[in-house]
Every structure is written in structure tokens, then in C-alpha cells.
Design a protein around this motif. Sequence first.
Motif, PDB file in Angstrom:
ATOM      1  N   LEU A 140       7.274  28.166   4.540  1.00  0.00           N
ATOM      2  CA  LEU A 140       6.881  28.670   5.858  1.00  0.00           C
ATOM      3  C   LEU A 140       7.960  28.400   6.901  1.00  0.00           C
ATOM      4  O   LEU A 140       8.108  29.140   7.876  1.00  0.00           O
ATOM      5  N   TYR A 141       8.715  27.313   6.706  1.00  0.00           N
ATOM      6  CA  TYR A 141       9.684  26.881   7.704  1.00  0.00           C
ATOM      7  C   TYR A 141      11.116  27.299   7.350  1.00  0.00           C
ATOM      8  O   TYR A 141      12.028  27.090   8.148  1.00  0.00           O
ATOM      9  N   ASP A 142      11.294  27.873   6.163  1.00  0.00           N
ATOM     10  CA  ASP A 142      12.649  28.224   5.714  1.00  0.00           C
ATOM     11  C   ASP A 142      12.870  29.721   5.564  1.00  0.00           C
ATOM     12  O   ASP A 142      13.975  30.145   5.231  1.00  0.00           O
ATOM     13  N   ASN A 143      11.845  30.522   5.772  1.00  0.00           N
ATOM     14  CA  ASN A 143      11.964  31.951   5.513  1.00  0.00           C
ATOM     15  C   ASN A 143      11.494  32.791   6.707  1.00  0.00           C
ATOM     16  O   ASN A 143      10.661  32.350   7.506  1.00  0.00           O
ATOM     17  N   ASP A 144      12.026  33.992   6.773  1.00  0.00           N
ATOM     18  CA  ASP A 144      11.645  34.933   7.826  1.00  0.00           C
ATOM     19  C   ASP A 144      10.253  35.491   7.537  1.00  0.00           C
ATOM     20  O   ASP A 144       9.964  35.928   6.423  1.00  0.00           O
ATOM     21  N   LYS A 145       9.396  35.455   8.528  1.00  0.00           N
ATOM     22  CA  LYS A 145       8.021  35.931   8.358  1.00  0.00           C
ATOM     23  C   LYS A 145       7.703  37.087   9.299  1.00  0.00           C
ATOM     24  O   LYS A 145       6.545  37.419   9.532  1.00  0.00           O
ATOM     25  N   SER A 146       8.742  37.697   9.869  1.00  0.00           N
ATOM     26  CA  SER A 146       8.539  38.753  10.855  1.00  0.00           C
ATOM     27  C   SER A 146       7.859  39.983  10.267  1.00  0.00           C
ATOM     28  O   SER A 146       7.288  40.793  10.998  1.00  0.00           O
ATOM     29  N   PHE A 147       7.913  40.134   8.933  1.00  0.00           N
ATOM     30  CA  PHE A 147       7.273  41.295   8.305  1.00  0.00           C
ATOM     31  C   PHE A 147       5.775  41.330   8.565  1.00  0.00           C
ATOM     32  O   PHE A 147       5.160  42.393   8.522  1.00  0.00           O
ATOM     33  N   LEU A 148       5.170  40.181   8.847  1.00  0.00           N
ATOM     34  CA  LEU A 148       3.731  40.150   9.111  1.00  0.00           C
ATOM     35  C   LEU A 148       3.369  40.948  10.358  1.00  0.00           C
ATOM     36  O   LEU A 148       2.259  41.493  10.449  1.00  0.00           O
ATOM     37  N   TYR A 149       4.273  41.032  11.312  1.00  0.00           N
ATOM     38  CA  TYR A 149       3.988  41.767  12.545  1.00  0.00           C
ATOM     39  C   TYR A 149       3.860  43.265  12.290  1.00  0.00           C
ATOM     40  O   TYR A 149       3.272  43.986  13.101  1.00  0.00           O
TER      41      TYR A 149
END
Length: 268
Positions: free
Chosen positions: A98-107
Motif C-alpha cells: 500500500l505504501y510502495d505502489n501507485d494506487k491512482s488507478f482506483l480513482y
Amino acid sequence: DSRIRIMRSGEVIPHCMEVIQSSTADYPKYCPVCHSELVQDGVHLRCINSDCGNIKYSQMYRWLEVIGVRDMLGVGPALLEQIITELSAHGIVDVEDLYDNDKSFLYNILTPANVVKWANISKNLLEPVTTAQVLLAANIMGIGNTHCNNIGDIIYDNIDDTDKLITSLKSINGIGDFVVKCVLNAQFRLKRLFTLLPVQKSVVDTNNAVRMYITVTGSLSIPRKQFEMRCKQYGVVITDNIKLSRYLVTNNPDPTSSKGKKAKQYGI
């Protein structure tokens, strides 16, 4: 087949009055996901394979629930399950991911309303937490809410010294060999989790730097919002999430109420 006689109790939670006919049951011996041998933990059968997909899912769910959601309203299991499913599809399966990867795809996947909730969850994931919250969010077998409050600081202070950690834990009343073993099994994972975000001691200091979570149920003499604001001045946050709470405060101490039963379940 077993036969029992039950009655309505509290908020329509069945209470067993009598066992009319008992029988034996064949309990599963192996995890249906990874096929590892299950371990008895009180009334529970648990898989302790750290690579089990179901364990990774449970760890992610608990971390998001305790650290991400905190005292937010309107975030239910369906949203958390959707988030975890999408994270997993993009290779984010461990809490550390959760803290090392891009999660912007959720938006681009979530609905507009859930995008706002995810933005708040993301913010909470970086906010300071207490050692007790990290321990609770770690979802370690054998470690309940009371244990988290009692030993969170000790584990944090001695996480790099196994011998001192064992000695410190055994010096606390109510901490037996089983709890010590569970902590040691998770020692290296806890060490990593403590580094993911700012961690503070669980005890509220004189500057109110650390928040303590409690659940309050029943009528109040002042508006609830006003009461919550007063509590925050002293470092206390009101939450409906029993799992996060250190205390349950009520003007109707009925142990059969839903919150009363949950408080007892989590050792509050």
C-alpha cells in the motif's frame, strides 16, 4: 444432528436455553485456500501460512479498516472488498505494498462518492497512529483488543531485542506463553509495520498528542457534536467502531446489548 432450545435475547440474538440432543462434528483439518494444516485458536480454526491468499486478504482488510477507515462514517465491507479486489488485481496484496505502489488507478474505477471516501482513507493511512492501533491492525492470532492496549508500547520499545521483548511481555499480568509466542511469530512483520507511518505511544500524554478512541452509547445532556468536540480537546476521539475503542461508555450498562456484547468480545 444436534437439537437445542433457544430464546430471544437482547437485540434478537439467540440464547441457547438447553441442549436437547448433542452430536459430534467433523471439523476441517486443512485450509481450503492453501491446504495448510489448521491450528486451534480457542473456538477458532486458523490457517497460519503467511503466504495464504486468504490471510493476505484478511490482513489487508483489517489494516484498511483500522488504519484507513478509523472513525469515518459510510465506509462498509462492500467498499473495502472492492478496493482490496482492485488492489490485488494490480499486484498490491501485502499491507506494505500500500505504501510502495501507485494506487491512482482506483480513482478511475470507483464511483464519485467512493472516490471521496478512498481519498480520505488514503490520507488516514499516512496519519499518526498509536502502537495499540498498529498491533490491532496487524491482525495477529491470539492478540485481542485488551492485549493491544496493554503491550503495544512494550512491543514497540523492544521490537529489535527479542530477549528483552520476551522478558518484558512475561512481566505483565495476564500475558501467557501463548501470547508471547504469537508476538514472536509476528515480530519481524510488526517491525516492518511500525515503519510504514508515524507511530506514537498509546498512552495519552499531557499535551494530548496521542488520540484515544472510545465508544459512547446512550443519551447525552448536550448535543453529541458538542460532546465530541469537548472530548477531542483532551485527546479522546468518539467512534462507533468497537474494535478501535479502549473503553465503552454508556448510561445503560446492559451486557446483552449489541455494543455490550461486542465490547466483551474484544475485551473492553
